[in-house]
Design an enzyme around this catalytic site. Structure first.
Site, PDB file in Angstrom:
ATOM      1  N   LYS A   1       5.877  -5.846   0.258  1.00  0.00           N
ATOM      2  CA  LYS A   1       6.716  -6.985  -0.173  1.00  0.00           C
ATOM      3  C   LYS A   1       8.192  -6.620  -0.207  1.00  0.00           C
ATOM      4  O   LYS A   1       9.038  -7.447   0.104  1.00  0.00           O
ATOM      5  CB  LYS A   1       6.284  -7.491  -1.532  1.00  0.00           C
TER       6      LYS A   1
ATOM      7  N   VAL B   1      -4.372   1.248  -1.198  1.00  0.00           N
ATOM      8  CA  VAL B   1      -4.678   0.155  -0.276  1.00  0.00           C
ATOM      9  C   VAL B   1      -5.218   0.694   1.049  1.00  0.00           C
ATOM     10  O   VAL B   1      -6.195   0.173   1.600  1.00  0.00           O
ATOM     11  CB  VAL B   1      -3.438  -0.734  -0.030  1.00  0.00           C
ATOM     12  N   GLY B   2      -4.596   1.779   1.542  1.00  0.00           N
ATOM     13  CA  GLY B   2      -5.048   2.368   2.801  1.00  0.00           C
ATOM     14  C   GLY B   2      -6.511   2.757   2.759  1.00  0.00           C
ATOM     15  O   GLY B   2      -7.270   2.485   3.696  1.00  0.00           O
ATOM     16  N   SER B   3      -6.931   3.383   1.649  1.00  0.00           N
ATOM     17  CA  SER B   3      -8.341   3.764   1.511  1.00  0.00           C
ATOM     18  C   SER B   3      -9.222   2.522   1.540  1.00  0.00           C
ATOM     19  O   SER B   3     -10.304   2.525   2.136  1.00  0.00           O
ATOM     20  CB  SER B   3      -8.584   4.495   0.196  1.00  0.00           C
TER      21      SER B   3
ATOM     22  N   VAL C   1       2.097 -10.756  -0.818  1.00  0.00           N
ATOM     23  CA  VAL C   1       2.210 -11.662  -1.967  1.00  0.00           C
ATOM     24  C   VAL C   1       0.832 -11.926  -2.552  1.00  0.00           C
ATOM     25  O   VAL C   1      -0.081 -12.356  -1.851  1.00  0.00           O
ATOM     26  CB  VAL C   1       2.843 -13.013  -1.565  1.00  0.00           C
TER      27      VAL C   1
ATOM     28  N   GLY D   1      -0.162   5.442   6.024  1.00  0.00           N
ATOM     29  CA  GLY D   1      -0.424   5.553   4.588  1.00  0.00           C
ATOM     30  C   GLY D   1      -1.903   5.520   4.286  1.00  0.00           C
ATOM     31  O   GLY D   1      -2.654   4.756   4.901  1.00  0.00           O
TER      32      GLY D   1
ATOM     33  N   GLY E   1      -1.701 -10.175  -3.548  1.00  0.00           N
ATOM     34  CA  GLY E   1      -2.849  -9.376  -3.098  1.00  0.00           C
ATOM     35  C   GLY E   1      -3.930 -10.126  -2.362  1.00  0.00           C
ATOM     36  O   GLY E   1      -3.755 -10.521  -1.216  1.00  0.00           O
TER      37      GLY E   1
ATOM     38  N   LYS F   1       8.446 -11.359  -4.195  1.00  0.00           N
ATOM     39  CA  LYS F   1       7.369 -12.239  -3.724  1.00  0.00           C
ATOM     40  C   LYS F   1       7.841 -13.684  -3.654  1.00  0.00           C
ATOM     41  O   LYS F   1       7.464 -14.420  -2.742  1.00  0.00           O
ATOM     42  CB  LYS F   1       6.158 -12.095  -4.638  1.00  0.00           C
TER      43      LYS F   1
END
EC number: 1.1.1.3
Lengths: 432, 432
Positions: free
Chosen positions: A105, A14-16, A132, A10, A134, A205
């Site tokens: 999550k 988040v991946g970036s 959970v 991905g 971030g 979460k």
């Protein structure tokens, strides 16, 4: 020294962030683990889409086996989301003895125990701090920081979208629908906000948190869930007037060997540490038998904050690799799951009713409460404009959920009760 | 499986808590590390003193060598306090290949780097979570939780005594001396409160925090310190009026490669997450380049909270023992120490002056500021009752410490300035 090689599943928000942090902080990572780290392959759906980060196109692949079955890859970072297919991918990666870091999550709430066991059997690490709250290192706080204590209660503001909406509704006196639209325009809420506003995201979460904190396999189905869609401006005004702050709170509470886990809109005493958590921020309040009250506060989402948690997990995996001790950290739960029955779940409640404005009505209502041994902490009664109605607002003392639901049933049966406008759990005040 | 054997140095408040937690939570500890833990020897000054916990008298000794040179002891827990002699003891224990857990901030602020290196050379662990902010797992949060990030700023309410005093002064409008006495009566302040109220205790903790957070050996001498003894009720009233909360704040701020570390009474914007930290509670606010704002909140002292941190460190040591990987965690600092010069330290300031109530005085004062390029965010002027004086209160925009100290010097020279009543750093407001 040979570089540690990462496969990324991905390359979204988040991946970036993960790619950026690994690049930017190469020196710090090198200092901590003693060898370079590099992202070797990235699984994406479309090979030639525009990206938030500059990426050598040769790193991209649309074939998962290029990562999952690639002997040169040591650690798989999963930031693609999804459930069934993602679980298959991670199982495949574990079968090929790859360590896993995931921010997912949904996956951990449903398949966490199964994947953790499989990882452990294969001497693989599986870390999921980012799943959970971030950027807040709460899972590590529970597992390592409070390793010697027994957790009694956890309360979490673990969904940024709903906290943003409730903060704004409360500050501006605006209606839910209106603020939701604003949140969507600002990117704080998705175009389909169901999972957030109905409390399901928070429930996932809380399942993860309570599984860890109570050392007991809590399933998503064990979490009672209520969302924020029914909250009105009137409710928020009463909250303010009574000294409460309305929050979507995940509550996990242990008494003896039994636990309750729920997510629901809650009126929180303004003196409670969680009451001041504003906007899209997250926080988890933890009460331990020995330590007492602690709270972990920070950003619950966002590209770089979430990626920080992912890369910190990656550092833990890499340290373990250097020491040759992977796969030892996934603790088997210490306790068998025991859930409280409804007559063992105690709370205070806020209740708002519209009743006929007649003699004797109030006495009938209080009778229903007192027959079940439930007394009042606060009572308000005001006439409803231009109607033959009165609005009654009560805050009860502690009542069992069984008694309270039974009271609600009997109130609904009462002819004088025209409408039950709202009902919320009340928390805080006395410490714990 | 053979039990892991602990030698305890000291059996005061924290020591008794450690004994209690190890006894109470034997099951949880056993579950986590797979073997029993027992306290085998305890060093005390008086063998037959009354104790807070029930102890088998055979465990007590007045001879440190019974622990330090005892081949049957695996881990030494130091909760006796003190500096020089304590350092000798721990060095001796390390020479005999014992792992160390300490709650001693004085020791770690002064001899931390030396002891850590020695421990590392002997394949021994040395953990000290309890030395900063008692029950809050902040050191682990910095080292593991934010392992992948670069910390820009840490702000800490790390002394419970002064926070208790300031909270009470602010709530009740009482004078410092009066509240101090109350705090002493309640056990929140020592009979000699100097180390707390003069900021030295907080400075030690900030030296430890900034050494870890910035990966740079910060000495106690590098921390600029100011205590709370000069704070008056008037200052607190102005703070409230201007939307600030007065706190003793430890600030550690990195810009590029250079850092500043200080402890001083600070007017903190009420919107800042630290502003709501009340009474004897502690909290550490951490700003990381990627993660943004996080905060760790909890009890900063007390027998069981501090003992929780000690025993959680013990769990980490024991896990490492089982894996055979002790002595690997004491990271050598990544960076050479570089402190900011006074012209590189920027802050806003609150300043309260008494001046002659004459024409032109205010213009003279503002001239002194504007000549150094410092402008005002807020200005108040009120007459002083029954005197020919005016009280001037200003909050500046950002100014360098060099400029600000130069301004203070020139203000003192001005004949119309009768007294500089108070001056505080101002923090918060804009996020950073």
């Amino acid at each position: 020294m040979e570089a540690i090689s990462i496969g990324l599943l991905g390359l979204g928000t988040v991946g970036s962030g993960v790619v950026k942090i690994i690049e930017r902080n190469q020196d710090k990572l090198m200092h901590q683990i003693g060898c370079p780290v590099k992202v070797s392959k990235i699984l994406v759906r479309e090979l030639d889409k525009e990206r938030e980060v500059e990426i050598n196109p040769e790193l991209l692949t649309a074939n998962p086996d290029d990562i999952l079955k690639n002997d040169n890859i040591d650690v798989v970072i999963e930031v693609m989301g999804g459930l069934e297919k993602t679980k298959e991918y991670l199982q495949e990666a574990i079968n090929h003895h790859k360590h896993i870091v995931t921010a997912n999550k949904d996956l951990m709430a449903v398949y966490g125990p199964e994947l953790l066991q499989s990882a452990s059997e294969n001497q693989c690490d599986l870390f999921y701090e980012a799943s959970v709250a971030g950027g807040i290192p709460i899972l590590r706080g529970l597992v390592d920081g409070l390793a010697s204590d027994r957790i009694t209660k956890m309360m979490g503001i673990v969904n940024g979208t709903t906290n943003f909406i409730l903060t704004k509704m409360s500050k501006e006196g605006s209606a839910y629908e209106e603020v939701l639209k604003e949140a969507q325009a600002l990117g704080y809420a998705e175009s389909d906000p169901t999972a957030d506003v109905e409390g399901l995201d928070a429930a996932r979460k809380m399942a993860i948190l309570s599984t860890l904190g109570f050392s007991m396999n809590i399933d998503l189905d064990d979490v009672k869930v209520n969302g924020i869609t029914e909250i009105t401006e009137e409710d928020l005004q009463y909250a303010k007037q009574l000294g409460y702050s309305m929050k979507l709170i995940g509550i996990a509470h242990r008494e003896g060997e039994k636990v309750e886990v729920s997510v629901q809109p809650t009126m929180l005493a303004e003196t409670h540490p969680l009451a001041g958590v504003q906007d899209e921020y997250n926080a988890v309040y933890v009460y331990g038998e020995a330590v007492g009250e602690t709270m972990f506060y920070g950003p619950g989402a966002g590209s770089l904050p979430t990626a920080t948690a992912v890369v910190s997990d990656l550092v833990a995996v890499m340290k373990n690799m250097r020491l040759g001790v992977n796969g030892r950290s996934a603790a088997v739960p210490q306790f068998e799951k025991k859930l409280k029955d409804d007559n063992e779940i105690f709370a205070k409640y806020f209740l708002r009713l519209h009743v006929s404005d007649e003699v004797g009505v109030f006495a009938n209502i209080t009778n229903i409460f007192s027959q079940r041994g439930v007394s009042f902490e606060k009572i308000l009664q005001v006439p409803v404009k231009e109607k033959e109605l009165a609005e009654i607002v009560v805050v009860t003392h502690q009542a069992s959920l069984e008694d309270y639901e039974n009271i609600m049933l009997h109130l609904r049966d009462l002819e004088a009760v025209k409408e039950i406008k709202s009902s919320y759990r009340v928390e805080g005040g006395a410490k714990r």
